[in-house]
Design an enzyme around this catalytic site. Structure first.
Site, PDB file in Angstrom:
ATOM      1  N   ASP A 745       0.779  -1.157  -0.097  1.00 41.24           N
ATOM      2  CA  ASP A 745       0.018  -0.080   0.146  1.00 41.24           C
ATOM      3  C   ASP A 745       0.847   1.263   0.189  1.00 41.24           C
ATOM      4  O   ASP A 745       0.773   2.204   0.979  1.00 41.24           O
ATOM      5  CB  ASP A 745      -0.814  -0.042   1.134  1.00 41.24           C
ATOM      6  N   ASN A 777      -2.775  -4.381  -1.172  1.00 42.96           N
ATOM      7  CA  ASN A 777      -4.140  -4.808  -1.959  1.00 42.96           C
ATOM      8  C   ASN A 777      -4.282  -3.161  -2.834  1.00 42.96           C
ATOM      9  O   ASN A 777      -4.953  -3.497  -4.097  1.00 42.96           O
ATOM     10  CB  ASN A 777      -5.333  -4.727  -1.225  1.00 42.96           C
ATOM     11  N   HIS A 778      -3.592  -2.286  -2.791  1.00 43.88           N
ATOM     12  CA  HIS A 778      -3.689  -1.089  -3.444  1.00 43.88           C
ATOM     13  C   HIS A 778      -2.499  -1.181  -4.696  1.00 43.88           C
ATOM     14  O   HIS A 778      -2.559  -0.037  -5.515  1.00 43.88           O
ATOM     15  CB  HIS A 778      -3.437   0.151  -2.694  1.00 43.88           C
TER      16      HIS A 778
END
Length: 1009
Positions: A745, A777-778
């Site tokens: 992230d 997840n980003h």
């Protein structure tokens, strides 16, 4: 085929009218004449865009360094008295051989470590005719090809010892005047001439990775360069094998052939470079600089005239290759010489002039300093060709240069040391090993850093124009550790040694910031809004994953994105057998990993008596463990890699980025929002990082000591504060004795995602064994298209350049490792273990590059799952982030640790109010490094410092109050701030843990799990 049975030692028909020194001017495609610059005026080398494509300030910096200190002259050589157990271990007298440097294998001090080596192959061991008389014409003595060999000798640099290798496999035929280059720990051999005439064009590889070296013949499809000798070969950009020129038995050649080592099946491709290149020639040298610039130097043309010029060959981002004449005045023409790069300095030694003459005295050793754009001999900077010979007894004369008066020798470099072996002098074969040290190497590096910083500032002020390109969418594919006696990892006892400012400790109650009494601000109502956009983004991907599982697709064989140059990570055999050692569900962490009983905290004040104050708080003051904040997944619309014009400068992109951004105490947000790197440089940086990530396993194996960072989300100022307070990854900081691990992230939400990701990538390239990045997840196109990164790229780089950069970054993200094991006791990941991950092998078996939609439930759980609200909530529960996502209870944590003989899980992914939070009786820690997340959470940021004794020390920073005056008040920044605020308002993060949830979140339903 018209092939001589011997190769003449020097010129077949000589000419006294040797070619004069190469011209000056910038190193670019517009350089078309050999007219030199004004004497003593250096120019820096770039490529592909005109006479002076790199920033004028950078050129001025290099020139200034050259004027003030002056480029160092070429170094002198001395004889190495190398050891050998028996006579045949040494190469003996020979010429026409190759000498190739092979890097060390393994970690120094570890079992199986092998130091750097020089591999000598082939060559001729006898001469035709009377070897006591130097040859003078085509009809006189030359190399006796019947004496050509296929011997392999190894010089161990560390032990100063020669040995003869006897590799297994099918060896190349005996040969001389061949070419060799290193590809990792392999030596590639091609071409040459031997007793039977020209050698075949086959590529032979000597694999040195195993204890017993082995020969392989590489299968190459289609037509290739054909048999030839006296040619050159180099590995360019750690990827392309380039073969140039030579003689096919009939005439000298000027053709260029490339083999892409990253694309299978292998095939040669004939290149048609633009620009003014060298004439047909043989016996030149080719050396590749670390940034991908190839320099071809000297040679003998079709009229047997020795050449003086040097030519650079570079690959543009659109696939074009281009020649350009190098600046500076060569001290002498030459051929049958040797050349090798040490940093930005090309070291050239010896060479022939024809007619039995050789390059002599001060010109027998020369250096092309590509940082300053000048040639130097052993005396000084060369401004005019050396037409006469220096007298050995003249003032300043150095008789040691006689050592390098030779031809048909070979050279290689290890670090700053240049080695030369054998050759021919006066018709006599040589068997000596010479060495010289380039004392200017460190100075060149420092000058490069300084020039890079100036160039960066210049770029921001001037606004560099990006190179030509187009893009389209395409689916692409350490130190010894001291542990406790029982080998366990430990969560806390004695206070860890202070780092930087930690010695200013203040633990008085009035200065302590009590986290449990923090008041809820207005931002809480804002954070309580459920993030519908994030739920929509992730639900589509999860549905695709579930659909594949329903159709019977194996979870451990996810579809992967493929590209022509993608090399899948190795899939390891899974072993799901539980280890004997187990932790009971009710146990506390055994002696081993320990959480230190005090956390280090930095005062929130920017000035005054408490400014910068560091103090330690008891871990017991961080008892409010249910306060986490959340946010948002991915379709991978990645762009095909497009080749942009690249500037060939020794100020490499990673060095430029580090010089511009790694300013822990002095960094300020840029007044102008335009990003200081262009597409060319972004592509260079991504290419370099991707090569490293693709060679790493999906689960990194790391050692303590190490610092662990949680989510950063583009809050670059917080990263600089953490570096300032607790040490920075630089030679001036603590990179020499502690590693850095970042848990993903890096982009989205914050205002400086570009600074954050480019600095971390530059640090990875600069310190590949010490800086480690895993995926969050980003780091997925579907998510960072919605939550800030894409719009920041466009806003700061323009629409075309910004979209291209966003595509290229997301393609790189698909290569990021997915987890890290520290000392086999602590596992670090971004999200969690979810419902599906029971064994580390499941993560290891995920092959990269991998996109979210092509991944499995394992990947979704790894990047998206969270712990439950607290230790009392066990099992699996729905996750407020969105349908299909889960939270996992402390029983799952204990079971996972039991299955894998682990003591601690460190994960990020959730904004916790104190920067770190314990779960599952201390067996899991959530870590978040960005403060005041999205401008509303008012949370602290933290890192974890794991010592050699496996004690974990949390170190915190608190949000800074807004500055009264700063560049952020500029109109440009106001516009930027507006779009970022609007973005966060439209796509709010998930509320903090323990606060009221939206009514439509049914956290009790298990029907869909």
């Amino acid at each position: 085929m018209d092939v001589d049975s011997r190769m003449t030692t020097e010129s077949d028909s000589d000419s006294d009218a040797a070619a004069q020194g190469g011209g000056g001017g910038g190193f670019g495609s517009e350089t078309s004449s050999a007219s030199p610059s004004a004497p003593g005026t250096p120019t820096a080398m770039g490529a592909g865009g005109g006479a002076a494509p790199i920033a004028a300030a950078a050129i001025a910096a290099a020139a200034s360094a050259a004027v003030v200190a002056g480029p160092r002259p070429a170094p002198g050589y001395t004889v190495v008295n190398a050891a050998m157990e028996k006579k045949e271990d040494g190469p003996g007298c020979r010429c026409g051989h190759t000498l190739t440097a092979v890097p060390a294998v393994g970690e120094e001090g570890a079992p199986g470590y092998v130091g750097p080596r020089l591999i000598l192959f082939g060559g001729a061991t006898a001469l035709e005719g009377n070897s006591a008389t130097p040859p003078s014409s085509a009809g006189s003595a030359g190399i006796r090809l019947a004496g050509a060999t296929a011997d392999v000798h190894c010089y161990d640099v560390s032990s100063n010892k020669w040995s003869r290798l006897t590799p297994v496999g099918e060896p190349p035929s005996p040969r001389a005047a061949h070419v060799a280059t290193a590809v990792g720990t392999m030596v590639v051999i091609q071409g040459g001439i031997g007793p039977a005439g020209l050698s075949a064009e086959d590529l032979h590889v000597l694999d040195l990775t195993q204890q017993r070296p082995r020969w392989h013949r590489v299968v190459v499809q289609g037509p290739g360069p054909g048999p030839r000798y006296g040619h050159v070969m180099a590995l360019v950009g750690q990827r392309f094998l380039l073969t140039i020129g030579g003689n096919d038995g009939k005439r000298p050649l000027a053709d260029v052939w490339a083999l892409d080592t990253a694309a299978k099946p292998y095939e040669w491709r004939k290149l048609e470079p633009e620009g003014e290149g060298p004439p047909p020639c043989m016996y030149a040298t080719a050396s590749a600089r670390s940034d991908g610039l190839l320099l071809l130097c000297g040679g003998r043309d079709a009229n047997s005239v020795p050449l003086a010029s040097a030519y650079g060959l570079a690959k543009h981002r659109d696939g074009r290759w281009e020649w350009a004449i190098a600046p500076g005045v060569s001290p002498s023409p030459r051929y049958q010489h040797a050349a090798v790069f040490v940093n930005a300095r090309l070291h050239v030694s010896g060479g022939a002039l024809g007619g039995g003459r050789m390059v002599e005295d001060s010109s027998s050793v020369a250096v092309l300093d590509t940082a300053a754009g000048v040639w130097c001999d052993t005396k000084s900077v060369v401004t005019t060709p050396r037409t006469g010979r220096y007298s050995a007894d003249a003032a300043g004369g150095d008789a040691s240069v006689e050592l390098t008066r030779r031809c048909r020798h070979a050279a290689a470099a290890v670090g700053d040391m240049i080695y030369v072996y054998g050759g021919l002098r006066g018709g006599v074969l040589l068997d000596d090993l010479l060495v010289a040290e380039d004392l200017a190497a460190a100075e060149t590096t420092n000058a490069a850093n300084q020039a890079a910083a100036i160039a960066a500032a210049s770029d921001i002020q001037a606004g560099r124009e990006p190179g030509r390109y187009a893009y389209n969418d395409e689916q692409t594919g350490q130190p010894a550790t001291i542990t406790s006696p029982d080998g366990a990892v430990v969560l806390g006892t004695p206070v860890a040694a202070p780092v930087n400012g930690d010695m200013y400790t203040d633990i008085s109650p009035e200065n302590a910031v009590i986290q449990g009494q923090r008041r809820m601000s207005k931002g809480v109502d804002y954070l309580v809004e459920a993030s519908a956009a994030e739920a929509e983004a992730i639900s589509a991907t999860l549905a695709a994953v579930k659909a594949r599982q329903v159709n019977g697709e194996a979870e451990h064989s996810p579809d992967r994105e493929q590209s022509p140059d993608a090399t899948p990570s190795v899939k390891q055999n899974a072993s799901l057998i539980k280890p004997d050692y187990a932790l009971s569900n009710n146990s506390t962490p055994p002696p081993g990993v320990r959480l230190h009983h005090r956390a280090v905290v930095v005062a929130a004040e920017t000035g005054g008596a408490l400014g910068g104050m560091v103090r330690q708080l008891s871990i017991d003051q961080f008892e409010n463990e249910g306060r986490r904040v959340i946010y948002g997944t991915p379709e991978s619309a990645t762009a095909a890699r497009k080749l942009l014009d690249r500037q060939m400068s020794i100020n490499s992109v990673p060095k430029k980025v580090i010089a511009s951004l790694l300013k822990p105490r002095g960094w300020k947000p840029p007044v102008r929002r335009q990003f200081f790197l262009d597409c060319n440089e972004i592509a260079d940086l991504c290419d370099s990082a991707e090569r490293i990530f693709s060679s790493e396993p999906s689960v990194l194996q790391l050692k303590a000591p190490i610092k662990i960072f949680g989510d950063l989300h583009g809050q670059f100022g917080d990263l600089m504060r953490l570096f300032d307070e607790y040490g920075a990854p630089s030679t001036a900081g603590d990179i020499a004795y502690i590693d850095y691990l970042f848990l993903g992230d890096y982009v989205d939400r914050g205002q400086h995602s570009l600074e954050t990701i480019t600095l971390l990538l530059a640090l990875k390239v600069e310190y590949p064994l010490n800086v480690h990045l895993i995926r969050g997840n980003h780091e997925a196109a579907d998510i960072n298209a919605l939550f800030g990164f894409r719009i920041e790229c466009i806003e700061r780089m323009g629409e075309r350049d910004g979209i291209w950069t966003w595509h290229r970054m997301n393609r790189l993200f698909n290569w990021l490792p997915l987890a890290a094991l520290i000392e086999k006791k602590i596992i670090c990941m971004h999200g969690g273990i979810g419902r599906s991950i029971n064994h580390v092998e499941q993560i290891e078996n995920l092959q990269r590059p991998i996109t979210m939609e092509a991944g499995s439930v394992v990947l979704m759980d790894l990047l998206w799952s969270d712990p439950t609200e607290n230790d009392s909530v066990e099992g699996l529960r729905p996750n407020a982030r969105g349908p299909g996502l889960v939270t996992f209870g402390p029983d799952r944590v204990m079971e996972f640790c039991n299955n894998n003989d682990l003591q601690l899980i460190v994960r990020a992914h959730e904004c916790v109010m104190d920067g770190f939070e314990r779960f599952a009786q201390g067996h899991l820690i959530t870590l978040f490094s960005a403060t005041n997340y999205c401008g509303t959470a008012n949370n602290a940021g933290a890192i974890l410092v794991l010592g050699r004794d496996l004690v974990v020390v949390p170190k915190l920073i608190h949000p800074l109050p807004p500055a009264i005056t700063s560049p952020e008040t500029s109109p440009e920044h106001h516009l930027e701030d507006t779009w970022m605020q609007e973005l966060n308002a439209n796509r709010p993060p998930t509320p903090t843990r323990g606060r009221p949830q939206a009514a439509n979140n049914d956290r009790g339903s298990l029907a869909w799990i």
